[in-house]
Design an enzyme around this catalytic site. Structure first.
Site, PDB file in Angstrom:
ATOM      1  N   ASP A 126      33.447  30.632  56.358  1.00 45.60           N
ATOM      2  CA  ASP A 126      34.179  31.915  56.346  1.00 45.60           C
ATOM      3  C   ASP A 126      33.775  32.803  57.532  1.00 45.60           C
ATOM      4  O   ASP A 126      34.622  33.487  58.115  1.00 45.60           O
ATOM      5  CB  ASP A 126      33.914  32.668  55.039  1.00 45.60           C
ATOM      6  CG  ASP A 126      34.792  32.164  53.896  1.00 45.60           C
ATOM      7  OD1 ASP A 126      35.879  31.605  54.171  1.00 45.60           O
ATOM      8  OD2 ASP A 126      34.403  32.321  52.725  1.00 45.60           O
ATOM      9  N   LYS A 155      32.048  29.997  44.749  1.00 45.73           N
ATOM     10  CA  LYS A 155      31.341  29.872  46.035  1.00 45.73           C
ATOM     11  C   LYS A 155      29.819  30.025  45.924  1.00 45.73           C
ATOM     12  O   LYS A 155      29.093  29.456  46.727  1.00 45.73           O
ATOM     13  CB  LYS A 155      31.892  30.889  47.044  1.00 45.73           C
ATOM     14  CG  LYS A 155      33.300  30.569  47.528  1.00 45.73           C
ATOM     15  CD  LYS A 155      33.723  31.533  48.628  1.00 45.73           C
ATOM     16  CE  LYS A 155      35.176  31.339  49.026  1.00 45.73           C
ATOM     17  NZ  LYS A 155      35.583  32.222  50.118  1.00 45.73           N
TER      18      LYS A 155
HETATM   19  P1  NAP Z   1      34.521  39.747  45.753  1.00 47.89           P
HETATM   20  O1  NAP Z   1      33.203  39.115  46.038  1.00 47.89           O
HETATM   21  O2  NAP Z   1      35.022  39.799  44.362  1.00 47.89           O
HETATM   22  O3  NAP Z   1      34.457  41.256  46.344  1.00 47.89           O
HETATM   23  C1  NAP Z   1      35.506  42.167  46.111  1.00 47.89           C
HETATM   24  C2  NAP Z   1      35.253  43.447  46.888  1.00 47.89           C
HETATM   25  O4  NAP Z   1      36.355  44.344  46.653  1.00 47.89           O
HETATM   26  C3  NAP Z   1      33.989  44.208  46.448  1.00 47.89           C
HETATM   27  O5  NAP Z   1      33.436  44.861  47.553  1.00 47.89           O
HETATM   28  C4  NAP Z   1      34.559  45.197  45.427  1.00 47.89           C
HETATM   29  O6  NAP Z   1      33.761  46.350  45.231  1.00 47.89           O
HETATM   30  C5  NAP Z   1      35.854  45.571  46.117  1.00 47.89           C
HETATM   31  N1  NAP Z   1      36.790  46.164  45.151  1.00 47.89           N
HETATM   32  C6  NAP Z   1      37.525  45.509  44.221  1.00 47.89           C
HETATM   33  N2  NAP Z   1      38.273  46.395  43.493  1.00 47.89           N
HETATM   34  C7  NAP Z   1      37.981  47.624  44.000  1.00 47.89           C
HETATM   35  C8  NAP Z   1      38.420  48.940  43.693  1.00 47.89           C
HETATM   36  N3  NAP Z   1      39.317  49.158  42.717  1.00 47.89           N
HETATM   37  N4  NAP Z   1      37.935  49.985  44.413  1.00 47.89           N
HETATM   38  C9  NAP Z   1      37.032  49.771  45.414  1.00 47.89           C
HETATM   39  N5  NAP Z   1      36.574  48.533  45.751  1.00 47.89           N
HETATM   40  C10 NAP Z   1      37.050  47.483  45.054  1.00 47.89           C
HETATM   41  O7  NAP Z   1      35.693  39.033  46.587  1.00 47.89           O
HETATM   42  P2  NAP Z   1      35.581  38.343  48.026  1.00 47.89           P
HETATM   43  O8  NAP Z   1      35.381  36.874  47.865  1.00 47.89           O
HETATM   44  O9  NAP Z   1      34.624  39.115  48.866  1.00 47.89           O
HETATM   45  O10 NAP Z   1      37.090  38.522  48.568  1.00 47.89           O
HETATM   46  C11 NAP Z   1      37.608  39.796  48.871  1.00 47.89           C
HETATM   47  C12 NAP Z   1      39.027  39.676  49.419  1.00 47.89           C
HETATM   48  O11 NAP Z   1      39.033  38.929  50.612  1.00 47.89           O
HETATM   49  C13 NAP Z   1      39.995  38.955  48.477  1.00 47.89           C
HETATM   50  O12 NAP Z   1      41.220  39.632  48.507  1.00 47.89           O
HETATM   51  C14 NAP Z   1      40.125  37.577  49.077  1.00 47.89           C
HETATM   52  O13 NAP Z   1      41.386  36.986  48.806  1.00 47.89           O
HETATM   53  C15 NAP Z   1      39.997  37.880  50.567  1.00 47.89           C
HETATM   54  N6  NAP Z   1      39.472  36.762  51.349  1.00 47.89           N
HETATM   55  C16 NAP Z   1      40.197  36.342  52.414  1.00 47.89           C
HETATM   56  C17 NAP Z   1      39.723  35.299  53.188  1.00 47.89           C
HETATM   57  C18 NAP Z   1      40.538  34.825  54.350  1.00 47.89           C
HETATM   58  O14 NAP Z   1      40.323  33.686  54.776  1.00 47.89           O
HETATM   59  N7  NAP Z   1      41.421  35.634  54.910  1.00 47.89           N
HETATM   60  C19 NAP Z   1      38.493  34.679  52.890  1.00 47.89           C
HETATM   61  C20 NAP Z   1      37.759  35.150  51.805  1.00 47.89           C
HETATM   62  C21 NAP Z   1      38.267  36.192  51.039  1.00 47.89           C
HETATM   63  P3  NAP Z   1      32.642  46.357  44.071  1.00 47.89           P
HETATM   64  O15 NAP Z   1      31.452  45.630  44.652  1.00 47.89           O
HETATM   65  O16 NAP Z   1      32.389  47.791  43.823  1.00 47.89           O
HETATM   66  O17 NAP Z   1      33.223  45.645  42.881  1.00 47.89           O
END
Ligand code: NAP
Length: 270
Positions: A106, A70
């Site tokens: 989004d 993205k």
């Molecule tokens: P991303 O940029 O990789 O961000 C992941 C987030 O999760 C970060 O804030 C990360 O914290 C946190 N995290 C991961 N492992 C962790 C842990 N063990 N302890 C604490 N925090 C943790 O991913 P993203 O694109 O934002 O997506 C996040 C989630 O949203 C995914 O599950 C994705 O499938 C979902 N999503 C859903 C939609 C929808 O349409 N419903 C759309 C987009 C995304 P750090 O910064 O500390 O690593």
């Protein structure tokens, strides 16, 4: 059935096999009797530039981007809309006359999913500071939220989101900062099938606060189960996925698709 004139779009990711988008768009194509197809394309980060530059030549109308493309795709767009620029990520490409326009839907998808339940709400706590959190914070700011507190395991990433309206709290304080919230949003991947659990104590959260989790696998992650059990209203994340797809489908295939309960059931069980 598609003809030789079919309109083509798809989703690029790495991996992409988990994506629900092909089923979602194929459902709408069928419902609307459109001569078109939406295909999953596995593209590694190394090949992203070549793949994007080939799309206009192959006649693609557009593309969705998922993990991990993205942000990187922005380099290959001829233009990027204001929302995507502010969020710093593109999830939708619209290809016309050989030009590639990048957009981010989004924030729109998140807001459409919760909008009916937001009346009177103005103070949010957002868990996480990744790409999805940036879209959620943008949506909440645009919706006029007065107070948004972002908390994230990596504090610096939360700090990069700070604005006049967006404050930052350490991850260790995630349970205590809930006291003033009337909306709680989980944007971390915690609670997703196969990932660690989200450890949070909801006892300080007002019972009237709306709780939403953008993770939709499972549909009811432990956060939503816990919130529901104590009487909080909850909204699951599947609606965000569906709504974020609406503007792209309309731009590529010329019909604004309907978001219905039948579609939700199809995606869950179909
Ligand atoms: P991303 O940029 O990789 O961000 C992941 C987030 O999760 C970060 O804030 C990360 O914290 C946190 N995290 C991961 N492992 C962790 C842990 N063990 N302890 C604490 N925090 C943790 O991913 P993203 O694109 O934002 O997506 C996040 C989630 O949203 C995914 O599950 C994705 O499938 C979902 N999503 C859903 C939609 C929808 O349409 N419903 C759309 C987009 C995304 P750090 O910064 O500390 O690593």
């Amino acid at each position: 059935m598609i003809s030789g004139k079919a309109k083509i779009a798809g989703v690029i990711g790495w991996p992409v096999s988990h994506s629900l988008s092909p089923r979602l768009h194929q459902y709408w194509l069928r419902e609307n009797g459109i001569d078109g197809a939406y295909v999953p394309l596995v593209v590694t980060p190394d090949n992203l530039g070549d793949a994007i530059r080939a799309l206009p030549k192959l006649g693609f109308r557009g593309i969705n981007l998922t993990i991990p493309h993205k942000e990187a795709v922005m380099t290959f767009c001829d233009e990027i809309d204001a929302t995507a620029k502010k969020i710093g990520a593109v999830n939708t490409l619209i290809i016309e006359n050989g030009r590639i326009a990048g957009a981010n839907t989004d924030a729109y998808g998140f807001m459409e999913n919760v909008r009916p339940r937001l009346q009177g709400k103005a103070k949010a706590v957002v868990l996480g500071a990744g790409g999805a959190a940036r879209a959620v914070c943008h949506a909440l700011t645009e919706a006029g939220f007065k107070e948004i507190v972002v908390t994230n395991r990596t504090l610096e990433k939360a700090q990069s989101l700070a604005t006049e309206k967006i404050a930052v709290a350490p991850w260790e304080e995630r349970s205590t900062i809930l006291e003033r919230a009337d909306l709680l949003v989980n944007t971390t991947s915690l609670g997703m099938t196969g990932k660690e659990a989200l450890e949070i104590d909801l006892s300080a959260l007002p019972k009237t606060a709306l709780v939403t989790d953008i993770v939709y696998k499972p549909l009811m992650p432990p956060l939503l189960e816990k919130a529901k059990a104590r009487g909080n209203p909850v909204v699951d994340g599947l609606g965000m996925l569906i709504y974020q797809a609406v503007p792209g489908f309309e731009a590529w295939f010329g019909v604004r698709p309907a978001v219905t309960e039948e579609l939700r059931q199809y995606l869950l069980h179909g």
